[in-house]
Design an enzyme around this catalytic site. Structure first.
Site, PDB file in Angstrom:
ATOM      1  N   ARG A   1     -40.830 -11.432  -1.036  1.00 32.86           N
ATOM      2  CA  ARG A   1     -41.312  -9.989  -0.899  1.00 32.86           C
ATOM      3  C   ARG A   1     -40.425  -9.073  -1.680  1.00 32.86           C
ATOM      4  NH1 ARG A   1     -41.782  -7.753   4.839  1.00 32.86           N
ATOM      5  NH2 ARG A   1     -43.860  -8.854   4.954  1.00 32.86           N
TER       6      ARG A   1
ATOM      7  N   ASP B   1     -37.868 -10.031   7.353  1.00 32.09           N
ATOM      8  CA  ASP B   1     -37.410  -8.607   6.731  1.00 32.09           C
ATOM      9  C   ASP B   1     -35.787  -8.832   6.408  1.00 32.09           C
ATOM     10  OD1 ASP B   1     -39.750  -7.504   7.092  1.00 32.09           O
ATOM     11  OD2 ASP B   1     -38.969  -6.430   9.180  1.00 32.09           O
TER      12      ASP B   1
HETATM   13  C1  LIG Z   1     -44.517  -4.349   2.536  1.00 31.05           C
HETATM   14  C2  LIG Z   1     -43.222  -3.679   2.794  1.00 31.05           C
HETATM   15  C3  LIG Z   1     -42.039  -4.297   3.377  1.00 31.05           C
HETATM   16  C4  LIG Z   1     -40.826  -3.766   3.240  1.00 31.05           C
HETATM   17  N1  LIG Z   1     -39.520  -4.531   4.131  1.00 31.05           N
HETATM   18  C5  LIG Z   1     -38.424  -4.062   3.757  1.00 31.05           C
HETATM   19  C6  LIG Z   1     -37.284  -4.878   4.153  1.00 31.05           C
HETATM   20  O1  LIG Z   1     -37.471  -5.815   4.600  1.00 31.05           O
HETATM   21  N2  LIG Z   1     -35.980  -4.250   3.920  1.00 31.05           N
HETATM   22  C7  LIG Z   1     -36.001  -3.019   3.243  1.00 31.05           C
HETATM   23  O2  LIG Z   1     -34.641  -2.593   2.977  1.00 31.05           O
HETATM   24  N3  LIG Z   1     -36.863  -2.369   2.796  1.00 31.05           N
HETATM   25  C8  LIG Z   1     -38.165  -2.726   3.216  1.00 31.05           C
HETATM   26  N4  LIG Z   1     -39.209  -2.078   2.585  1.00 31.05           N
HETATM   27  C9  LIG Z   1     -38.909  -0.495   2.390  1.00 31.05           C
HETATM   28  C10 LIG Z   1     -38.634  -0.410   0.621  1.00 31.05           C
HETATM   29  O3  LIG Z   1     -37.404  -1.042   0.559  1.00 31.05           O
HETATM   30  C11 LIG Z   1     -38.695   0.967   0.334  1.00 31.05           C
HETATM   31  O4  LIG Z   1     -37.753   1.614   0.895  1.00 31.05           O
HETATM   32  C12 LIG Z   1     -39.902   1.328   0.181  1.00 31.05           C
HETATM   33  O5  LIG Z   1     -41.209   0.773   0.049  1.00 31.05           O
HETATM   34  C13 LIG Z   1     -40.082   2.702  -0.582  1.00 31.05           C
HETATM   35  O6  LIG Z   1     -39.903   2.263  -1.912  1.00 31.05           O
HETATM   36  P1  LIG Z   1     -41.086   2.300  -3.125  1.00 31.05           P
HETATM   37  O7  LIG Z   1     -41.001   1.270  -3.661  1.00 31.05           O
HETATM   38  O8  LIG Z   1     -42.412   2.668  -2.286  1.00 31.05           O
HETATM   39  O9  LIG Z   1     -40.720   3.417  -3.995  1.00 31.05           O
HETATM   40  P2  LIG Z   1     -40.367   5.126  -3.909  1.00 31.05           P
HETATM   41  O10 LIG Z   1     -40.071   5.441  -5.063  1.00 31.05           O
HETATM   42  O11 LIG Z   1     -39.426   5.166  -2.774  1.00 31.05           O
HETATM   43  O12 LIG Z   1     -41.668   5.755  -3.551  1.00 31.05           O
HETATM   44  C14 LIG Z   1     -42.632   5.761  -4.404  1.00 31.05           C
HETATM   45  C15 LIG Z   1     -43.947   6.619  -3.806  1.00 31.05           C
HETATM   46  O13 LIG Z   1     -44.320   6.253  -2.617  1.00 31.05           O
HETATM   47  C16 LIG Z   1     -44.588   7.272  -1.690  1.00 31.05           C
HETATM   48  N5  LIG Z   1     -43.611   7.035  -0.626  1.00 31.05           N
HETATM   49  C17 LIG Z   1     -42.613   6.155  -0.462  1.00 31.05           C
HETATM   50  N6  LIG Z   1     -41.940   6.206   0.591  1.00 31.05           N
HETATM   51  C18 LIG Z   1     -42.686   7.096   1.331  1.00 31.05           C
HETATM   52  C19 LIG Z   1     -42.829   7.498   2.957  1.00 31.05           C
HETATM   53  N7  LIG Z   1     -41.736   7.023   3.568  1.00 31.05           N
HETATM   54  N8  LIG Z   1     -43.716   8.575   3.050  1.00 31.05           N
HETATM   55  C20 LIG Z   1     -44.627   8.759   2.317  1.00 31.05           C
HETATM   56  N9  LIG Z   1     -44.823   8.654   1.155  1.00 31.05           N
HETATM   57  C21 LIG Z   1     -43.705   7.567   0.792  1.00 31.05           C
HETATM   58  C22 LIG Z   1     -44.432   8.549  -2.488  1.00 31.05           C
HETATM   59  O14 LIG Z   1     -45.579   8.882  -2.838  1.00 31.05           O
HETATM   60  C23 LIG Z   1     -43.359   8.110  -3.440  1.00 31.05           C
HETATM   61  O15 LIG Z   1     -43.283   8.973  -4.572  1.00 31.05           O
HETATM   62  C24 LIG Z   1     -40.457  -2.410   2.635  1.00 31.05           C
HETATM   63  C25 LIG Z   1     -41.659  -1.972   2.029  1.00 31.05           C
HETATM   64  C26 LIG Z   1     -42.867  -2.602   1.922  1.00 31.05           C
HETATM   65  C27 LIG Z   1     -43.976  -1.731   1.362  1.00 31.05           C
END
Ligand SMILES: Cc1cc2nc3c(=O)[nH]c(=O)nc-3n(C[C@H](O)[C@H](O)[C@H](O)COP(=O)(O)OP(=O)(O)OC[C@H]3O[C@@H](n4cnc5c(N)ncnc54)[C@H](O)[C@@H]3O)c2cc1C
Length: 316
Positions: A192, A142
């Site tokens: 990722r 991560d």
């Molecule tokens: C497999 C995976 C591993 C990850 N590992 C890391 C990491 O190592 N380091 C790091 O900094 N971040 C990590 N993240 C988190 C990532 O950086 C984002 O903060 C998170 O995925 C939200 O961004 P998004 O691309 O979904 O877009 P966004 O624009 O934030 O969300 C798009 C849509 O997704 C849905 N959504 C998003 N978040 C939520 C929530 N919390 N609850 C309910 N619905 C939600 C909503 O419908 C929203 O409109 C990871 C995410 C994933 C999927």
């Protein structure tokens, strides 16, 4: 709502807030909607359910910023037990593990780690990678806040010498990430790509959502045009649609990339993509140290705050 993200992440650092929040029983709805449970058996059970729906998983034993060597060791032990349990359940090839270096020693003080926390984290990560390789799966590191990016990528390079399947996370909100994508888009490299979940200063990160999205698309293109294995980690419908378009444009075959989402977020989209023939992997966190993880999920979606506050009030 976007304006609430920074205050929530700042508030999350308060020990008083942490004490209040962690006094909730883990059964409180908001926690269980994002976390599989506290035990190894919970992670295995949820993996089995998701695999039954045509999905794969990457499992995270929750914990971060450990300053205690015994705690770091307990985290390694938890991963080794988890990998063994997945193997015994016949699930090890459908599940990999995600590891935070700060949970396995990166921040240990000199008194706890005379050779340095980074060395301890590397050796601990090696033990987890070896156990993963022994049961036929892999590890993804991560990515935490920007002060750890260089150290994490250095650890990745070291690990890949013995365990070439080890993956890493890059965060599109960091200004440096497009260049990192170019460096990591090499054969066999698992990357990722996510947007990024920490509270970062403007000097190092895009703070405007649109700029983050544009960076995400640029980085995605670099990874899909490269030789590695991109892991497209987002729930954003626009990013997913653009990714599928870029997959076609770059001639990527199924199985040479995958989508990833977090447990509990857009589950119907996860199965919809899988039904279209996409590989979809769900990030499944488990364990008692869910606080930091939960607060980042709340900061991403402040609409959840009222639900969260209700579960705090009704905890008695
Ligand atoms: C497999 C995976 C591993 C990850 N590992 C890391 C990491 O190592 N380091 C790091 O900094 N971040 C990590 N993240 C988190 C990532 O950086 C984002 O903060 C998170 O995925 C939200 O961004 P998004 O691309 O979904 O877009 P966004 O624009 O934030 O969300 C798009 C849509 O997704 C849905 N959504 C998003 N978040 C939520 C929530 N919390 N609850 C309910 N619905 C939600 C909503 O419908 C929203 O409109 C990871 C995410 C994933 C999927």
């Amino acid at each position: 709502m976007a304006l609430l993200r920074r205050p929530i992440l700042m508030m999350a650092r308060s020990e008083r807030v942490k004490d209040l929040v962690t006094s909730m029983p883990v059964s409180a709805g908001i926690v269980t909607s994002y976390v599989a449970g506290e035990e190894t058996a919970d992670a295995v059970r949820v993996t089995k359910e998701l695999v039954g729906q045509g999905l794969a998983t990457t499992i995270d034993y929750l914990g971060e910023d450990t300053t205690d060597a015994a705690q770091a060791e307990a985290t390694v032990t938890a991963y080794l037990e988890l990998l063994q349990a997945l193997h015994e359940a016949g699930l090890a090839t459908s599940a990999e593990v995600s590891v935070k270096l700060s949970a396995i020693g990166q921040y240990l003080p000199a008194a706890e780690a005379p050779a340095g926390g980074a060395r301890v984290a590397l050796e601990n990560a090696r033990r987890i990678c070896r156990a993963a390789a022994n049961v036929g799966t892999t590890v993804t590191l991560d990515m935490e806040d920007h002060t750890t990016t260089d150290a994490t990528l250095h650890t990745l390079r070291e690990l890949r010498q013995d365990f070439p399947g080890t993956g890493a996370v890059l965060q599109a909100y960091l200004r440096r990430t497009e260049a990192d994508c170019h460096r990591l888009a090499a054969e066999g490299s698992r990357v990722r790509l996510c947007k990024g979940a920490y509270d970062e200063p403007e000097e190092v990160a895009f703070t405007d959502r649109l700029e983050v999205d544009r960076s995400y698309v640029r980085c995605l293109r670099v990874l899909l045009e490269g030789e590695g294995y991109p892991m497209i980690a987002t729930h954003d419908p626009r990013m997913i649609a653009i990714a599928r378009h870029l997959v076609d444009e770059t001639g990527r075959e199924p199985g040479t990339y995958e989508f990833q989402m977090l447990y509990g977020i857009r589950p119907q989209e996860q199965t919809r993509l899988a039904s279209l023939g996409e590989t979809v992997r769900v990030y499944v966190p488990y364990g008692g140290e869910w606080y930091g993880y939960l607060m980042r999920r709340l900061a991403e979606r402040p609409q959840n705050l009222s639900f969260f506050l209700r579960s705090l009030v009704s905890r008695t």
